[in-house]
Design an enzyme around this catalytic site. Structure first.
Site: not given
Ligand code: UD1
Length: 371
Positions: A208
């Site tokens: 990820h």
């Molecule tokens: C975040 C953390 C990372 C951690 C990871 C674990 C930061 C900078 N990054 O990254 O350190 O390792 O979480 O997962 O804080 N999404 C969903 N459902 C959710 C949450 C997110 O579908 O409940 C989708 C969002 O729409 C987005 C993608 O997942 O497109 C990424 O989510 P985001 O919170 O931006 O960062 P992570 O890559 O998850």
């Protein structure tokens, strides 16, 4: 003692669960704030249920956005909560945006509220400033009054940055508290059976990190590497939402054919998957630690790790960077051969009692001034 604990994203939940339990056991008042950085069932709710985490006292509902917008939203929503709760301690964990955003709010209110900040998992460094997590770690450590380190290699990173040794307390790895508590549950559940897998006859993978999944060429190289591994054993890949979105966006769907794709798993199922694997290929930080605690070989798909103890005293090894399909396959083969020979003992402080030491450190360093 009144302690405000913050959780925001998936890797936070297994860290706050034992801290909240230990605070309660010691008779302290624990207030839980969920920022809502992760918000859906698979990335958040499941963990609360499985790990018995109480319903958050405050839910900020910030959701997904750019880094600046997400961080700003957390700060705006957290400020009135922090002022109202007026805790002696703010406890933040790990390195996500919720960690730095809430620590920054508390530090700006320091003279008014006299609240102090404790950072759990302090002192880890990848020295890679392209990683948002590295920025979050360094800034949070700079803001914190109490730096609680998970492994013995963390304190020298902090003292090298000028942080006084008096602020640093080695408490061990709180995530392993949760792992040790949940391992019997994970082993008793029939996860592998349900997934049609046999213990040690599959490889688990997770992916990820922006460096691997936000660029089509990098993502294709990793998926091809996993496909090469899948020539020997089934490769099971629970797909993070970020990775799934990018696979669709880059039209890489056909590259998933040789792999066994799953939805994101809850804590217990992921632990069962990790525990039963012959090897785990990952770009996660937490899974490098979990495989070390379990004695399962791990190949890290990153340029560097902020958790070198998993290499020096654990089962982890780095795939050569930049990642290539052949490099991933060769490191996997080496890793499986090496760990088959000996399982090293767990690093110091990875013993299931870190949360008790965290509470003790908060009690010992209890802020004297509180109005
Ligand atoms: C975040 C953390 C990372 C951690 C990871 C674990 C930061 C900078 N990054 O990254 O350190 O390792 O979480 O997962 O804080 N999404 C969903 N459902 C959710 C949450 C997110 O579908 O409940 C989708 C969002 O729409 C987005 C993608 O997942 O497109 C990424 O989510 P985001 O919170 O931006 O960062 P992570 O890559 O998850």
């Amino acid at each position: 003692m009144k302690v405000l604990v913050v959780a925001g994203a998936r890797p936070n939940f297994m860290k706050v669960a034992p801290i909240l339990r230990a605070l309660e056991t010691a008779g302290h008042e624990a207030i839980l704030v969920h920022t809502g950085q992760h918000y859906d069932t698979a990335m958040s709710d499941t963990f609360f249920k499985e790990l018995g985490i109480k319903t958050p006292d405050y839910h900020l509902g910030v959701g997904t956005a750019s880094h600046a917008v997400q961080t700003a939203r957390i700060m705006e929503a957290f400020e009135p909560v922090f002022t109202k709760v007026h805790p002696q301690w703010l406890v933040v964990v790990g390195d996500v945006n919720s960690t730095v955003a809430t620590a920054l709010v508390a530090s700006k209110l320091r003279t008014e509220t006299h609240g102090h900040i404790a950072h759990v998992e302090a002192g880890l460094r990848s020295n890679d400033w392209r990683m948002p997590e590295e920025i979050n770690r360094v800034l949070t450590d700079r803001l914190a009054d109490l730096l609680l380190t998970p492994s013995e290699d963390a304190a020298p990173n902090l003292t090298a940055e000028g942080i006084p040794a008096s602020k640093i307390v080695f408490v061990g790895n709180v995530m392993i508290d949760t792992l040790m508590l949940q391992l019997p549950v994970a082993r008793a559940a029939n996860t592998l059976e349900r997934l049609g897998l046999r213990r040690r006859h599959y490889v688990a993978a997770t992916l990820h990190r922006p460096s691997n999944v936000d660029d089509p060429i990098a993502l294709a190289a990793v998926l091809e590497g996993l496909a090469l591994v899948a020539d020997s054993l089934p490769v099971v890949l629970p797909l993070h939402p970020r990775t799934l979105k990018n696979i669709e966006r880059f039209h890489l769907g056909p590259m998933l054919t040789p792999l066994t794709i799953l939805e994101p798993l809850g804590y217990t199922e992921m632990l069962a998957l990790t525990d039963g694997a012959q090897c785990v290929l990952t770009d996660s930080g937490g899974i490098q630690e979990e495989t070390t605690a379990l004695g399962v070989p791990c190949v890290t798909l990153r340029e560097q790790t902020e958790r070198p103890v998993t290499i020096t005293q654990g089962t982890n090894r780095m795939a050569p960077w930049p990642l290539t399909p052949r490099g991933i396959l060769d490191t996997y083969l080496d890793s499986v051969a090496a760990v088959a020979q000996a399982t090293p003992p767990r690093p110091a402080g990875w013993d299931g009692h870190a949360s008790e030491r965290i509470v003790k450190a908060l009690e010992d360093k209890r802020p004297l001034k509180h109005y």
